[in-house]
Design an enzyme around this catalytic site. Structure first.
Site, short mmCIF file in Angstrom:
data_model
loop_
_atom_site.label_atom_id
_atom_site.label_comp_id
_atom_site.label_asym_id
_atom_site.label_seq_id
_atom_site.Cartn_x
_atom_site.Cartn_y
_atom_site.Cartn_z
N ASP A 1 0.85 -1.20 0.00
CA ASP A 1 0.00 0.00 0.00
C ASP A 1 0.88 1.24 0.00
OD1 ASP A 1 -2.26 1.55 -0.01
OD2 ASP A 1 -2.97 0.93 1.97
N HIS B 1 0.68 5.62 0.98
CA HIS B 1 -0.09 6.74 1.52
C HIS B 1 0.57 8.03 1.08
CE1 HIS B 1 -2.49 9.21 4.15
NE2 HIS B 1 -1.38 9.85 4.45
N THR C 1 -8.51 10.72 -4.20
CA THR C 1 -8.52 9.61 -5.16
C THR C 1 -9.93 9.06 -5.39
OG1 THR C 1 -6.29 9.09 -4.47
CG2 THR C 1 -7.44 7.36 -5.63
#
Ligand code: URA
Length: 434
Positions: free
Chosen positions: A79, A81, A119
Site C-alpha cells: 500500500d 499513503h 482519489t
C-alpha cells in the site's frame, strides 16, 4: 483506568503505559472518554511527546477499535499513503502497476478536502463507479483483479474517526505523533506487508518545509516499522501540480493517456520511485532501480491499463473503460483558454491556490457535504521552467459557466509567476527516509 489519570500523566510529562493508551483508544470508540477528555489529551500530546513506543501503542490500539483485514493471498499485500497534493493521481497508476508486478493492493483512500484532490472523487468521475464496497467485495477484487481503490467503511478505526473530528475543532491536528497514529491506524487496518509514504513538500502540499516533512516521514516510518510493516518514505516535490490537469475527470483522462499511450513524465517517475520502494520491501525487486524499472514497464506495456480497466468494471464502471475511456468521462459546459500575460519563463506556482481554483469551479469540497462537478478543472497547465511568449496558452479552464471560468482564470493567473530569467527547478524526489 480513567481518562483523568491518563491526562494527568501527560500533564506531568510522563508517557501513559501501553494499557492506558489502549484503554483511551477503546474509550474514544465506545464513548467512555468524553469529548472534553479527548480534547485535553490531544492538546497535551501537542506539548508532550509519547515517543515512538507510545505512538505505536496508540496507533495499534486505535486500529484495533475496528476491523483489521486478514488476507489469504499468494503474494505480498502492499500500500501507499500520500499526504496530499494537487494534480496527484499517483494512486491510480501505482495500484494497477503493483498488481501487474505480482502484488496485491487493497488501497483504502480518501476524498479531497481543502485544496487537495481525493482519489475516491477521481474514480467516481467514471460513470457507475462505486468506491464504497463491502469487505467481501474487496476480498473478491484481490482474487480477481489484484487491486482495488476504495473508501474506508465505518468499521475501519472508529476511534480515529471520532478523535480526528475532535482534533479538527480544537486546533490539535498538527501534532506529528497524533497525525502518525491517525493515518497509520487506518492504513494498518488493511494489514499491508509493506507501505510506502509519499510525503509532499512545497506550495501545493500541507507541509511547506523540509523539516516538517522529514519529521512526519520519520515518525510514520518508525511507528509503522515498529508495528511490523516494512515502510519507507519519499519526500517529493509539490511546488507544481504533478499532472498537467487538475480536476477529477481531467486527472483520470491524464492517467488513461499515460496507461494507454506513452508512459513518461513526472507522474510516471514518482509512481515508479514509490513502487520501486515497495517491490524491494516485498522481495519482488533486487533494488529500488530494478523496482522502478519494473513499475515503469507495466505502465508502458498495457499490463497496468488492463488491470485498471478490470478494477473499474469490478467497481461498477464501464466494462470497456480501458479501451474506450474518452467516451465515458464527463466534460464541462465551458472551456476557456488562459494566456500568458507576458513573455518569460514560468518561475513559480502557488499549488494551493491552483487547487483552490479547482474547488471554486466545483471540482472539490471545502466541507464534507459539498457536491462535486466531476468534469470541471484546469488542463494543459504549463510547467515550471517552461518558456512562454506573451499570449501563449498556459492553461485551459473547464467550467460549468462563463462566470466560473472568468473567476478561475483570474485565480490561475494570480497563482503563476512568469519571470524573465529561468528559475532553478526543484527535484521530483527530495529525500528518502526509512
Ligand atoms: N490525515 C489523517 O487521516 N489524519 C490526520 O491526523 C491528518 C491527516
Amino acid at each position: 483506568m480513567d481518562a483523568r489519570a491518563i491526562n494527568a500523566k501527560l500533564r506531568r510529562r510522563e508517557v501513559p503505559s501501553e494499557d492506558e493508551l489502549r484503554w483511551f483508544a477503546n474509550g474514544l470508540a465506545n464513548g467512555d472518554v468524553t469529548d472534553a477528555q479527548a480534547a485535553a489529551f490531544a492538546m497535551a500530546a501537542c506539548f508532550q511527546s509519547i515517543g515512538t513506543e507510545g505512538c505505536r501503542a496508540l496507533t495499534l490500539a486505535m486500529r484495533d477499535t475496528g476491523d483489521v483485514l486478514k488476507w489469504d493471498l499468494d503474494g505480498p499485500v502492499l500500500d501507499k499513503h500520500s499526504t496530499g497534493g494537487v494534480g496527484d493521481c499517483v494512486s491510480l497508476l501505482l495500484a494497477p502497476a503493483l498488481a501487474a508486478c505480482g502484488a496485491y493492493v487493497p488501497m483504502i483512500s480518501g476524498r479531497g478536502l481543502g485544496h487537495t484532490g481525493g482519489t475516491l472523487d477521481k474514480l467516481e468521475a467514471i460513470p457507475g463507479v462505486n468506491t464504497q464496497v463491502s469487505e467481501d467485495h474487496l476480498k473478491g477484487m484481490m482474487q480477481d483483479v489484484g487491486c482495488a481503490i476504495v473508501g474506508a467503511t465505518a468499521q475501519i478505526a472508529p476511534a480515529d474517526k471520532r478523535f480526528y473530528a475532535i482534533r479538527d475543532v480544537t486546533a490539535t491536528v498538527e501534532s506529528i505523533e497524533l497525525i502518525t497514529a491517525s493515518i497509520l491506524s487506518k492504513k494498518l487496518a488493511a494489514s499491508p506487508d509493506a507501505l510506502v509514504l509519499d510525503v509532499k513538500i512545497g506550495s501545493g502540499a500541507f507541509m511547506k518545509t523540509a523539516e516538517e516533512a522529514r519529521a512526519l516521514a520519520q515518525s510514520m516510518c518508525d511507528v509503522a516499522n515498529a508495528a511490523g510493516c516494512r515502510t519507507s518514505a519519499l519526500i517529493t516535490d509539490m511546488n507544481q501540480p504533478l499532472a498537467p490537469s487538475l480536476g477529477n475527470a481531467l486527472e483520470v483522462a491524464e492517467v488513461m493517456r499515460l496507461l494507454t499511450g506513452q508512459a513518461a513524465g513526472p507522474l510516471v517517475e514518482i509512481s515508479a520511485a514509490l513502487g520501486g520502494e515497495l517491490l524491494v520491501h516485498a522481495g519482488l525487486a533486487t533494488d529500488v532501480q530494478d523496482g522502478a524499472a519494473r513499475i515503469a514497464a507495466t505502465l508502458g506495456d498495457g499490463h497496468a491499463a488492463d488491470i485498471f480497466g478490470r478494477m473499474i468494471a469490478a467497481m461498477g464502471g464501464p466494462a470497456d473503460f480501458a479501451g474506450n475511456w474518452q467516451a465515458h468521462l464527463p466534460g464541462a459546459e465551458v472551456q476557456h483558454d488562459v494566456k500568458a500575460p507576458a513573455a518569460g519563463h514560468v518561475a513559480a506556482m502557488n499549488g494551493e491556490a491552483l487547487g483552490l481554483a479547482v474547488v471554486g469551479l466545483g471540482g472539490g469540497r471545502m466541507v464534507e457535504s459539498d457536491r462535486i462537478h466531476p468534469g470541471v478543472g484546469v488542463s494543459g497547465m504549463a510547467r515550471l521552467g517552461q518558456e512562454v511568449a506573451a499570449g501563449d496558452v498556459i492553461a485551459c479552464i473547464h467550467a460549468a459557466s462563463e462566470d466560473d471560468a472568468k473567476a478561475a482564470e483570474a485565480a490561475v493567473l494570480a497563482a503563476i509567476a512568469i519571470e524573465e530569467k529561468p528559475a532553478e527547478l526543484p527535484p521530483l524526489v527530495h529525500e528518502r527516509i526509512s
